[in-house]
Design a protein around this motif. Structure first.
Motif, PDB file in Angstrom:
ATOM      1  N   ARG A  40       0.848  -1.193   0.000  1.00  0.00           N
ATOM      2  CA  ARG A  40       0.000   0.000   0.000  1.00  0.00           C
ATOM      3  C   ARG A  40       0.877   1.235   0.000  1.00  0.00           C
ATOM      4  N   PRO A  41       0.376   2.372  -0.469  1.00  0.00           N
ATOM      5  CA  PRO A  41       1.169   3.596  -0.551  1.00  0.00           C
ATOM      6  C   PRO A  41       1.794   3.956   0.788  1.00  0.00           C
ATOM      7  N   GLY A  42       3.094   4.123   0.809  1.00  0.00           N
ATOM      8  CA  GLY A  42       3.803   4.538   2.008  1.00  0.00           C
ATOM      9  C   GLY A  42       3.993   3.437   3.040  1.00  0.00           C
ATOM     10  N   LYS A  43       3.649   2.191   2.690  1.00  0.00           N
ATOM     11  CA  LYS A  43       3.766   1.097   3.653  1.00  0.00           C
ATOM     12  C   LYS A  43       4.643  -0.016   3.109  1.00  0.00           C
ATOM     13  N   GLU A  44       5.079  -0.877   3.987  1.00  0.00           N
ATOM     14  CA  GLU A  44       5.889  -2.008   3.586  1.00  0.00           C
ATOM     15  C   GLU A  44       5.011  -3.094   2.968  1.00  0.00           C
ATOM     16  N   ARG A  45       5.669  -3.944   2.206  1.00  0.00           N
ATOM     17  CA  ARG A  45       4.969  -5.052   1.590  1.00  0.00           C
ATOM     18  C   ARG A  45       4.444  -5.980   2.686  1.00  0.00           C
ATOM     19  N   GLU A  46       3.215  -6.457   2.535  1.00  0.00           N
ATOM     20  CA  GLU A  46       2.594  -7.281   3.577  1.00  0.00           C
ATOM     21  C   GLU A  46       1.868  -8.480   2.967  1.00  0.00           C
TER      22      GLU A  46
END
Length: 127
Positions: A40-46
């Protein structure tokens, strides 16, 4: 050589549904565990969900449980992610992943656990 190709991304309004597909090719034994990650924008891959294809055992991230369904069609060698009740926070790039067997429950959502990655497909959910 395993190859994963995602499709089905696009734009949808909140509350809508979208199904992602991942066409898999190559040695099935080395990709018995398949799954979906997102960034998601601005977040780490999850990790979103994964499935052990010989038994169809699945595991989901808490944030998507009850809304998303992962399943694998053996005849088509295609992984799917059915996403319902979409929210704006589901916006992001979605990746198909694979590896030989599924990691333990405490490691399944770690990107480093997976050998094979697709190129990703973008999903945008508008409010």
């Amino acid at each position: 050589q395993v190859k994963l190709v995602e499709s089905g991304g696009g734009s949808v309004q909140a509350g809508g549904s979208l199904r992602l597909s991942c066409a898999a090719s190559g040695d099935t034994k080395t990709r018995s565990c398949m799954g979906w990650f997102r960034q998601r924008p601005g977040k780490e891959r999850e990790g979103v969900a994964n499935i052990y294809t010989p038994t169809s055992y699945t595991i989901y991230a808490t944030s998507v449980k009850g809304r998303f369904t992962i399943f694998y069609d053996n005849h088509k060698s295609t992984l799917y992610l059915q996403r319902n009740s979409l929210k704006p926070e589901d916006t992001g790039m979605y990746y198909c992943v694979g590896r030989i067997w599924c990691p333990n429950a405490d490691r399944w959502a770690r990107p480093s656990e997976y050998n094979y990655w697709g190129q990703g497909t973008q999903v945008t959910v508008s409010s």
